[in-house]
Design a protein around this motif. Structure first.
Motif, PDB file in Angstrom:
ATOM      1  N   HIS A 144     -28.272 -22.015-110.155  1.00  0.00           N
ATOM      2  CA  HIS A 144     -29.293 -20.994-109.918  1.00  0.00           C
ATOM      3  C   HIS A 144     -30.657 -21.626-110.177  1.00  0.00           C
ATOM      4  CE1 HIS A 144     -30.888 -16.920-109.517  1.00  0.00           C
ATOM      5  NE2 HIS A 144     -31.697 -17.227-110.529  1.00  0.00           N
ATOM      6  N   PHE A 145     -31.584 -21.457-109.224  1.00  0.00           N
ATOM      7  CA  PHE A 145     -32.929 -22.025-109.386  1.00  0.00           C
ATOM      8  C   PHE A 145     -33.909 -21.273-108.497  1.00  0.00           C
ATOM      9  CE2 PHE A 145     -31.099 -23.996-105.727  1.00  0.00           C
ATOM     10  CZ  PHE A 145     -32.126 -24.336-104.868  1.00  0.00           C
ATOM     11  N   ALA A 146     -35.050 -20.911-109.041  1.00  0.00           N
ATOM     12  CA  ALA A 146     -36.159 -20.295-108.303  1.00  0.00           C
ATOM     13  C   ALA A 146     -35.699 -19.133-107.416  1.00  0.00           C
ATOM     14  CB  ALA A 146     -36.864 -21.347-107.449  1.00  0.00           C
ATOM     15  N   GLY A 147     -34.792 -18.339-107.919  1.00  0.00           N
ATOM     16  CA  GLY A 147     -34.294 -17.199-107.155  1.00  0.00           C
ATOM     17  C   GLY A 147     -33.174 -17.516-106.193  1.00  0.00           C
ATOM     18  N   PHE A 178     -31.163 -33.331-106.450  1.00  0.00           N
ATOM     19  CA  PHE A 178     -32.372 -32.716-107.006  1.00  0.00           C
ATOM     20  C   PHE A 178     -32.033 -31.733-108.127  1.00  0.00           C
ATOM     21  CE2 PHE A 178     -34.397 -33.839-102.827  1.00  0.00           C
ATOM     22  CZ  PHE A 178     -35.403 -34.629-103.355  1.00  0.00           C
ATOM     23  N   LEU A 179     -30.953 -30.976-107.958  1.00  0.00           N
ATOM     24  CA  LEU A 179     -30.574 -30.000-108.979  1.00  0.00           C
ATOM     25  C   LEU A 179     -30.098 -30.669-110.258  1.00  0.00           C
ATOM     26  CD1 LEU A 179     -28.747 -27.404-106.705  1.00  0.00           C
ATOM     27  CD2 LEU A 179     -30.973 -27.136-107.801  1.00  0.00           C
ATOM     28  N   ARG A 229     -41.490 -31.075-103.621  1.00  0.00           N
ATOM     29  CA  ARG A 229     -42.846 -31.619-103.530  1.00  0.00           C
ATOM     30  C   ARG A 229     -42.826 -33.103-103.206  1.00  0.00           C
ATOM     31  NH1 ARG A 229     -45.554 -28.600-108.822  1.00  0.00           N
ATOM     32  NH2 ARG A 229     -45.118 -26.448-108.086  1.00  0.00           N
ATOM     33  N   THR A 230     -43.729 -33.489-102.340  1.00  0.00           N
ATOM     34  CA  THR A 230     -43.907 -34.905-102.027  1.00  0.00           C
ATOM     35  C   THR A 230     -44.934 -35.490-102.988  1.00  0.00           C
ATOM     36  OG1 THR A 230     -43.436 -34.544 -99.676  1.00  0.00           O
ATOM     37  CG2 THR A 230     -44.597 -36.569-100.272  1.00  0.00           C
ATOM     38  N   ILE A 231     -44.553 -36.540-103.683  1.00  0.00           N
ATOM     39  CA  ILE A 231     -45.472 -37.252-104.576  1.00  0.00           C
ATOM     40  C   ILE A 231     -45.919 -38.500-103.830  1.00  0.00           C
ATOM     41  CG2 ILE A 231     -45.789 -38.247-106.862  1.00  0.00           C
ATOM     42  CD1 ILE A 231     -45.017 -35.250-106.820  1.00  0.00           C
ATOM     43  N   ALA A 240     -38.589 -26.891-110.312  1.00  0.00           N
ATOM     44  CA  ALA A 240     -37.861 -25.656-110.647  1.00  0.00           C
ATOM     45  C   ALA A 240     -37.040 -25.863-111.911  1.00  0.00           C
ATOM     46  CB  ALA A 240     -36.939 -25.260-109.496  1.00  0.00           C
ATOM     47  N   GLU A 241     -36.845 -24.758-112.638  1.00  0.00           N
ATOM     48  CA  GLU A 241     -35.871 -24.766-113.726  1.00  0.00           C
ATOM     49  C   GLU A 241     -34.513 -24.490-113.125  1.00  0.00           C
ATOM     50  OE1 GLU A 241     -36.484 -25.656-116.687  1.00  0.00           O
ATOM     51  OE2 GLU A 241     -38.660 -25.782-116.479  1.00  0.00           O
ATOM     52  N   VAL A 242     -33.483 -25.199-113.599  1.00  0.00           N
ATOM     53  CA  VAL A 242     -32.158 -25.121-113.001  1.00  0.00           C
ATOM     54  C   VAL A 242     -31.138 -24.744-114.060  1.00  0.00           C
ATOM     55  CG1 VAL A 242     -30.351 -26.409-111.780  1.00  0.00           C
ATOM     56  CG2 VAL A 242     -32.773 -26.863-111.275  1.00  0.00           C
ATOM     57  N   SER A 243     -30.218 -23.842-113.703  1.00  0.00           N
ATOM     58  CA  SER A 243     -29.110 -23.501-114.594  1.00  0.00           C
ATOM     59  C   SER A 243     -27.813 -23.558-113.813  1.00  0.00           C
ATOM     60  CB  SER A 243     -29.292 -22.116-115.208  1.00  0.00           C
ATOM     61  OG  SER A 243     -29.323 -21.115-114.207  1.00  0.00           O
TER      62      SER A 243
END
Length: 247
Positions: A144-147, A178-179, A229-231, A240-243
């Motif tokens: 679950h992340f960012a909705g 990424f997660l 995001r591109t750095i 994002a915060e991830v769970s």
């Protein structure tokens, strides 16, 4: 619901007396999200090992104050530290000697840095560390992340009030990376190492295309945040915060 812990970066000690090899190599490994310390000789190596634990030691065979083969043997006997030997000598006798003395792998100079990254990851996998595609999900079956809710088993993204989004295999593998590394800059080379199959040849441009497609699927709704995001000059970051959660 508790947040999943951010994976701890593998700790690598690079021991080489040539600064022009040691420092660029350390920088390259840090770009691949390893935590790296360096030493220019055996004395510096032992000093660091007294106070810190490392997952892998990358050890040059020719040091000014010690023979790398003997040092490898000492490391194996004292702490069983995994060791990858670096040497300019490419003879079968040297390779066999190093492996017999406890080395986990052997890299001949000059070498491509990406080859060393692959060998480090291989050693870590043999030690049970999560480093690559075979353990992408990090044990989780859903996130679950960012909705968003992402199910690993069927590669679908869901959120309230919107139809489910099906991801391709490549997009699913990329999202899992990424997660498992939220709020962490991941360079293109690291993304290739973590998502590509062992027998495939993935380019930087292919990774860029996959990130662009995944970004479009995550950008649902006018108020959707910029999650991927591109750095510039670096790579990409999932902001994002991830769970972990049940599917």
């Amino acid at each position: 619901m508790p947040f999943a812990p951010v994976p701890v970066a593998p700790r690598v000690l690079v021991v080489d007396d040539h600064r022009k090899i040691r420092e660029p190599l350390a920088m390259y490994l840090r770009r691949h999200t390893f935590e790296v310390r360096t030493a220019e000789d055996a004395a510096g190596m032992w000093q660091l090992l007294k106070t810190q634990a490392f997952d892998v030691v990358v050890l040059d065979v020719l040091l000014p104050d010690g023979d790398g083969f003997e040092l490898c043997n000492q490391l194996h006997r004292r702490s069983n530290n995994p060791v990858i030997l670096l040497t300019a000598r490419d003879t079968a006798a040297d390779r066999i000697r190093g492996l017999d003395l406890g080395a986990d792998d052997y890299v001949t100079k000059p070498f491509e840095p990406r080859e060393l990254v692959a060998r480090i990851n291989s050693v870590l996998r043999r030690q049970g560390r999560n480093t690559g595609p075979s353990t992408l999900s990090n044990g989780a079956r859903a996130y679950h992340f960012a909705g968003w809710h992402f199910s690993v088993s069927n590669a679908t993204l869901c959120r309230d009030g919107a139809p489910a989004i099906q991801l391709s295999t490549a997009e699913s593998r990329l999202l899992q990376v990424f997660l498992n590394h939220p709020n962490t800059l991941l360079h293109r080379e690291r993304l290739i190492d973590l998502t590509a199959a062992a027998d495939s040849d993935v380019s930087d441009r292919a990774i860029d295309r996959q990130v662009s497609r995944l970004r479009r699927k995550l950008a649902q709704g006018d108020a959707a945040p910029d999650l991927l995001r591109t750095i510039w000059g670096g790579g990409y970051l999932l902001a994002a915060e991830v769970s972990e959660c049940t599917p």
